[in-house]
Design an enzyme around this catalytic site. Structure first.
Site, PDB file in Angstrom:
ATOM      1  N   HIS A   1       1.463   2.283   8.224  1.00 56.87           N
ATOM      2  CA  HIS A   1       0.277   1.826   9.020  1.00 56.87           C
ATOM      3  C   HIS A   1       0.684   0.759   9.946  1.00 56.87           C
ATOM      4  O   HIS A   1      -0.207   0.189  10.503  1.00 56.87           O
ATOM      5  CB  HIS A   1      -0.896   1.624   7.916  1.00 56.87           C
ATOM      6  CG  HIS A   1      -0.713   0.720   7.105  1.00 56.87           C
ATOM      7  ND1 HIS A   1      -0.123   1.101   5.927  1.00 56.87           N
ATOM      8  CD2 HIS A   1      -0.720  -0.598   6.971  1.00 56.87           C
ATOM      9  CE1 HIS A   1      -0.051  -0.066   5.033  1.00 56.87           C
ATOM     10  NE2 HIS A   1      -0.146  -1.103   5.816  1.00 56.87           N
TER      11      HIS A   1
ATOM     12  N   ILE B   1       2.789 -11.664   3.097  1.00 53.93           N
ATOM     13  CA  ILE B   1       1.778 -12.135   3.812  1.00 53.93           C
ATOM     14  C   ILE B   1       1.692 -13.693   3.250  1.00 53.93           C
ATOM     15  O   ILE B   1       1.165 -14.506   4.048  1.00 53.93           O
ATOM     16  CB  ILE B   1       0.583 -11.458   3.114  1.00 53.93           C
ATOM     17  CG1 ILE B   1       0.622  -9.987   3.757  1.00 53.93           C
ATOM     18  CG2 ILE B   1      -0.863 -12.168   4.033  1.00 53.93           C
ATOM     19  CD1 ILE B   1      -0.457  -8.955   3.699  1.00 53.93           C
TER      20      ILE B   1
ATOM     21  N   HIS C   1       2.012   2.131  -3.509  1.00 48.01           N
ATOM     22  CA  HIS C   1       0.800   2.497  -4.300  1.00 48.01           C
ATOM     23  C   HIS C   1       0.874   4.336  -3.913  1.00 48.01           C
ATOM     24  O   HIS C   1       0.725   4.885  -4.760  1.00 48.01           O
ATOM     25  CB  HIS C   1      -0.499   2.095  -3.812  1.00 48.01           C
ATOM     26  CG  HIS C   1      -0.569   0.592  -4.366  1.00 48.01           C
ATOM     27  ND1 HIS C   1      -0.643   0.343  -5.702  1.00 48.01           N
ATOM     28  CD2 HIS C   1      -0.997  -0.546  -3.691  1.00 48.01           C
ATOM     29  CE1 HIS C   1      -0.976  -1.057  -5.733  1.00 48.01           C
ATOM     30  NE2 HIS C   1      -0.969  -1.617  -4.549  1.00 48.01           N
TER      31      HIS C   1
ATOM     32  N   THR D   1       0.997  -1.109  -0.053  1.00 46.48           N
ATOM     33  CA  THR D   1       0.091   0.013   0.019  1.00 46.48           C
ATOM     34  C   THR D   1       0.983   1.332   0.069  1.00 46.48           C
ATOM     35  O   THR D   1       0.678   2.360  -0.578  1.00 46.48           O
ATOM     36  CB  THR D   1      -1.005  -0.005   1.206  1.00 46.48           C
ATOM     37  OG1 THR D   1      -1.770  -1.185   1.275  1.00 46.48           O
ATOM     38  CG2 THR D   1      -1.714   1.265   1.290  1.00 46.48           C
TER      39      THR D   1
ATOM     40  N   CYS E   1     -16.081  -2.518   8.807  1.00 42.18           N
ATOM     41  CA  CYS E   1     -16.671  -1.164   9.054  1.00 42.18           C
ATOM     42  C   CYS E   1     -16.581  -0.106   7.747  1.00 42.18           C
ATOM     43  O   CYS E   1     -15.404   0.323   7.314  1.00 42.18           O
ATOM     44  CB  CYS E   1     -16.190  -0.477  10.187  1.00 42.18           C
ATOM     45  SG  CYS E   1     -16.641   1.267  10.572  1.00 42.18           S
TER      46      CYS E   1
ATOM     47  N   CYS F   1     -19.782  -2.955  13.065  1.00 46.68           N
ATOM     48  CA  CYS F   1     -18.756  -2.644  14.361  1.00 46.68           C
ATOM     49  C   CYS F   1     -19.511  -3.583  15.725  1.00 46.68           C
ATOM     50  O   CYS F   1     -18.715  -4.094  16.464  1.00 46.68           O
ATOM     51  CB  CYS F   1     -18.527  -1.274  14.936  1.00 46.68           C
ATOM     52  SG  CYS F   1     -17.259  -0.393  13.729  1.00 46.68           S
TER      53      CYS F   1
ATOM     54  N   ARG G   1      11.585 -16.019  -3.248  1.00 47.09           N
ATOM     55  CA  ARG G   1      10.450 -16.202  -2.322  1.00 47.09           C
ATOM     56  C   ARG G   1       9.988 -17.633  -2.266  1.00 47.09           C
ATOM     57  O   ARG G   1       9.806 -17.872  -1.030  1.00 47.09           O
ATOM     58  CB  ARG G   1       9.264 -15.378  -2.993  1.00 47.09           C
ATOM     59  CG  ARG G   1       9.498 -13.927  -2.830  1.00 47.09           C
ATOM     60  CD  ARG G   1       8.586 -13.319  -3.608  1.00 47.09           C
ATOM     61  NE  ARG G   1       8.321 -11.786  -2.876  1.00 47.09           N
ATOM     62  CZ  ARG G   1       7.454 -10.821  -3.385  1.00 47.09           C
ATOM     63  NH1 ARG G   1       6.581 -11.277  -4.189  1.00 47.09           N
ATOM     64  NH2 ARG G   1       7.414  -9.930  -2.808  1.00 47.09           N
TER      65      ARG G   1
ATOM     66  N   LEU H   1      -6.934 -12.672  -0.762  1.00 49.86           N
ATOM     67  CA  LEU H   1      -6.470 -11.460  -0.072  1.00 49.86           C
ATOM     68  C   LEU H   1      -5.604 -10.765  -1.031  1.00 49.86           C
ATOM     69  O   LEU H   1      -6.040  -9.723  -1.082  1.00 49.86           O
ATOM     70  CB  LEU H   1      -5.438 -11.893   0.923  1.00 49.86           C
ATOM     71  CG  LEU H   1      -4.950 -10.936   1.677  1.00 49.86           C
ATOM     72  CD1 LEU H   1      -5.075 -10.711   2.969  1.00 49.86           C
ATOM     73  CD2 LEU H   1      -3.224 -10.777   1.531  1.00 49.86           C
TER      74      LEU H   1
ATOM     75  N   THR I   1     -10.313  -8.830   4.044  1.00 50.14           N
ATOM     76  CA  THR I   1      -9.996  -7.313   4.240  1.00 50.14           C
ATOM     77  C   THR I   1      -9.465  -7.147   5.885  1.00 50.14           C
ATOM     78  O   THR I   1     -10.271  -7.807   6.688  1.00 50.14           O
ATOM     79  CB  THR I   1     -11.035  -6.489   4.042  1.00 50.14           C
ATOM     80  OG1 THR I   1     -10.733  -4.976   4.102  1.00 50.14           O
ATOM     81  CG2 THR I   1     -12.413  -6.679   4.802  1.00 50.14           C
TER      82      THR I   1
ATOM     83  N   CYS J   1     -21.500   1.380  14.057  1.00 46.87           N
ATOM     84  CA  CYS J   1     -22.493   0.952  12.952  1.00 46.87           C
ATOM     85  C   CYS J   1     -22.616  -0.577  13.375  1.00 46.87           C
ATOM     86  O   CYS J   1     -22.180  -1.240  14.088  1.00 46.87           O
ATOM     87  CB  CYS J   1     -21.765   1.270  11.699  1.00 46.87           C
ATOM     88  SG  CYS J   1     -20.184  -0.054  11.594  1.00 46.87           S
TER      89      CYS J   1
END
Lengths: 342, 342, 342, 342
Positions: free
Chosen positions: A63, A175, A43, A40, A107, A99, A200, A260, A286, A96
């Site tokens: 993140h 992952i 990107h 991410t 969410c 959640c 890999r 995924l 997700t 919501c």
């Protein structure tokens, strides 16, 4: 403090000095020690169509992280200064329907740190206390720094039934590699992992794959180990259309495909023969379950059942961000991390 | 005996006299009373690409029926002459991994009556005793004759969690219409059914749909009844690409899409935004569970919870097979049945 | 042929010559190589109250075995002379609601070999072909001879969610010991096994228990490894009232207790505080799922994930049946087997 | 304000003037309109052994209510003054393993309003905002006032598989009666409800029970409607030992017993024949799932699938608390409520 920033629309990052974040009464301030670099982030670095549509510069990137709590909001009772922590980077609304019924990971009002608000490639980050996850005493900040993608792998693998199953893992990025180790620890009977890259595949073997092979060899291996019937479970970790078609061709009737890997664009798909007639179940993955996945992950890590560290192939100081991005783009890296502070 | 036969490659059927089938020691002979006509029969009638690739004429057509047992093989202990029965038309191998682990409906060695071997549009049919399902005393042969497609509807609906759920049913052919009634009986909180045909929408209302509307009105209805979040469950019964895209757009995050309708060919699909990012589960529905679905179906029918008869719009004698096929092709019919004997 | 027979009501067995069994068209004749001796055989040997109420002498004893197919009924298509096999000893009716909906292990019309009809402590046994399970090529007759109790252990362990879980196993008889190894292979985070006997605790350690301790030490160990909350799963393998109470005291709120051990008589139980207020789920384990458990077991065994052989502590020829029974009654044995032929 | 108080150890309540509660930043103040009276309140009134061991007077009694928000803490963003609300009365810690993995209803650190802290039999109550559940616009305060016990009934019924099932409900107190209506709405094929009291049986019929009968007639009814096999599901709502034994005797093999009724003391139980040999699953029901149950309940109520109001047999002003307690103790009441303000 130092922060890796997306300053404006367009390619690249900038490392610059920014003010230390302030915290609200229900937040904590964390000194970041280790942080994982993710596709991410690539990107956002490259400013591709997805990034253009989603992100609003300027903001601090990143993140995945772990660190030490240095300040605690007045209302926070369960996190203390000095605590070693990591955090769920998806900040959800908490009210919501999703959640309130155990599906907070889906969410629709989620704000992701480093994407929708300031992230963790910085000396400090402010986080809601409810997103904090205490790092087990036995685990390093390095392992804490990759709880997010390791959690993705746990979510993908263990929402299928792994003990005794035959598993095909298509795609051995970080992952996928974590998933190999998780499936091995959870008693998969046979793990067939595929990737186009030899480095890999070597990592996949090290993580416990029984077969670590090129995609073109998958059909033969699956046939051999399943009497021609197909595997019980596929973990699709590549997002590559040919791998997705292969996933549906090599899963057994009434089997399960966990998706995924994210395809970059639409693709042709034959719902009739690839999915419906074969009675297959597909699960779109997700994020990570809050906080079932975090608990299970901690259990596997602290017990020694699963060690993600062989997957970490590159460690950089924060200033070498261009090199970190380049390592991921090479397609040969395992996990890439920033060593932000000690 | 009379039998509706696919005599050779090419369009059409022929009604002709054929020898009465003989039975093996583990089979029974059944006098057919009522039989359902299915879209699959239309494919065989028209001799489309699917039929060309699958079927080997000559054979007797038809796979949905009920009747009376008139002869019993020497090894059969649990079916008796005179028993009122229907039957599962999927004849499975009974020994493969799928059959031995509760997934016989996905057995890769399945032979379907009326497709892969002689079927039920005839005065008599031979069936393995293990495929026989006793018709409840309270049920007519007419209802028995459509246990197969009603079973598809039960399998599709009740492998999702229906009580209290909001449900979108895209496509109101016979199986979609049955599914409306099943979801109503099982306590769906809101059932929104779509079709392009007004007659079918009128049947959907009669079967209990809260909203029976055109596809173009679905988005507004779903938004209104789900606070803009999307429905918990979609039952995709049409096989139409635009409906499939709508299914994924209108299911809520972490919701479930049950796919029974079969698209005629491949289609463009955006796995990223339609499935993965939304955390959706998809289940490809083939056949009916053996025999969980049959038990549940019998429970609903005998208790009066669910009555499929309003869906039956056309009844023909066997010789009017061209009219029966034409009725289905019109797109306005509910269920079409043959009244073969009394 | 030789057969170990319960000749009449009263204690003891007799080894005698009996006619070789004949087979029906849907049965096969198996030459027995290895057979497991079970607590049930002890009950029959001792002729306790349970045996008096259930069994009707004369009959051949024994229900766990593996061997070679030497004759095949005329209707059998999937088993051949010379096949290496074991078998499910529960002969079910195949037609009741339980059998037809995936719960054949709970069929109320079950006949158990060696209990309700002639068993396997003999040179030959006739079995319905549908009960035959092919022994994987990689497995010995010895391992095949204990598929039945190993299957009990798989059924008990894997109907709970084991990967990442904390597990307490109360009772280290053979099935408890097998369960230790299965939980270890399936990724349990912590396995605490209890027994009163030191030899069995040594075996539990060898099979992979993290803690192999006396019952009086369980509370402390559970507290230490679960932060005082209790284990996620208890496998109750002893049937001893004090262990049952301990199971419910040491499982965490909303946890799961799997009960396989059979208490000899009624006991006092406090449903309010032991079960209801704590939101616990209890599952009563009988037999093995047909044939999900057999498939999973084969997967674990052939992949090398799980090796039951350390649990086998005693091997006897058939004529030493008194010694075999005595070994079990000592409370110190692991699994006891008969070597019937080579 | 007025409040019904347990002033000190010993029997009885006192209605007195107390200060209006103050609220913290994350709490709201609610003006109570309607409140349900529960068996728990009777235990506290009578000051039985359970109450002596659990409660610490003085405190305000009552835990089921609905009302209007009149003040909102500074940190609360999702509840507003004037909102019509009810609330989950179990105040959990929100951080323990149970809370973080979807099992907050079993949080070991739960504080229950009206039991462990001040409750709702008063003009006002302070509640954490996270415990507030918005009352659907279509629902009255009266129905809102019994969301707590209605939620218990939903939790008990819908954690079993109800559509198409045969269900025995032992005990027709208010929660049993609610469960009758829920099972009817969710498509139970046959609902057999038992109680010793004729008035309650009449209510059971009105709520939709197919059979509303005395306990001594249950065996015959179950046998008739299940071909002697037993019901799929028992909801044990009485806590009476004879009913508990009957539950296990009349559930089918591999069936499910949901236990909500709380026996007053230990009882003799035969785990072998009542539970283990029959392959039964037992679920101990405590509270309601947060907030899956609340969502499902709202869906059933707003759609008109389920109407609990026929169960409400007595309505009292707050000062008639002795009469309210007496009504419950009579064993003939349905639900008893206080009309606290308008």
């Amino acid at each position: 403090m130092r922060a890796l920033v997306k300053p404006e629309p367009g390619p690249g990052f900038v490392l610059k000095d920014v003010p230390e974040p302030s915290i609200r009464g229900d937040e904590v301030l964390i000194r970041v020690r280790r942080a994982g670099v993710c596709g991410t982030d690539v990107h956002i670095y490259e400013w591709d169509d997805w990034a253009k549509g989603r992100c609003k510069p300027p903001f601090i990137v990143g993140h995945e992280f772990a660190g030490e709590v240095v300040r605690v909001g007045s209302l926070v009772t369960d996190v203390r200064e000095g605590d070693r922590v990591t955090a769920e980077g998806h900040i959800v609304d908490g009210r919501c329907l999703l959640c309130r019924t155990g599906n907070a990971h889906a969410c629709p009002y989620t704000k992701v740190i480093g994407v929708d608000r300031d992230g963790c490639f910085a000396d400090y980050i402010a986080m809601p206390a409810t997103n904090v996850w205490h790092l087990d005493d036995t685990l390093s900040y390095e392992v804490g720094g990759i709880h997010d993608p390791v959690g993705n792998a746990f979510h993908t693998a263990l929402t299928a039934d792994i003990p005794g199953s035959t598993v095909l893992i298509t795609g051995c990025g970080p992952i996928g590699l974590f998933a190999v180790g998780i499936c091995r620890a959870a008693g998969a009977a046979r793990i067939i992992a595929t990737d186009v890259n030899d480095k890999r595949l070597a990592l996949a073997s090290r993580m416990g794959a029984h077969d670590a092979i090129k995609p073109q060899d998958a059909e033969r291996a699956v046939s051999q180990w399943t009497d021609g019937l197909g595997v019980d479970v596929v973990l699709e970790m590549s997002g590559v259309p040919s791998a997705i078609h292969q996933a549906f061709r090599l899963v057994r009737p009434a089997g399960r495909v966990q998706m995924l890997g994210v395809p970059a664009k639409t693709m042709e798909f034959d719902f009739a023969t690839e999915l419906i007639f074969r009675g297959v179940t597909v699960y779109g993955v997700t994020g990570r379950r809050m906080y079932d996945t975090w608990l299970t992950m901690t259990r596997f890590l602290r017990s020694g059942l699963f060690d993600p560290t062989p997957v970490i192939t590159h460690r950089f100081p924060l200033e070498c961000y261009d090199e970190a991005i380049a390592a991921i783009k090479s397609g040969e890296a395992g996990k890439v991390i920033f060593e932000i502070s000690d």
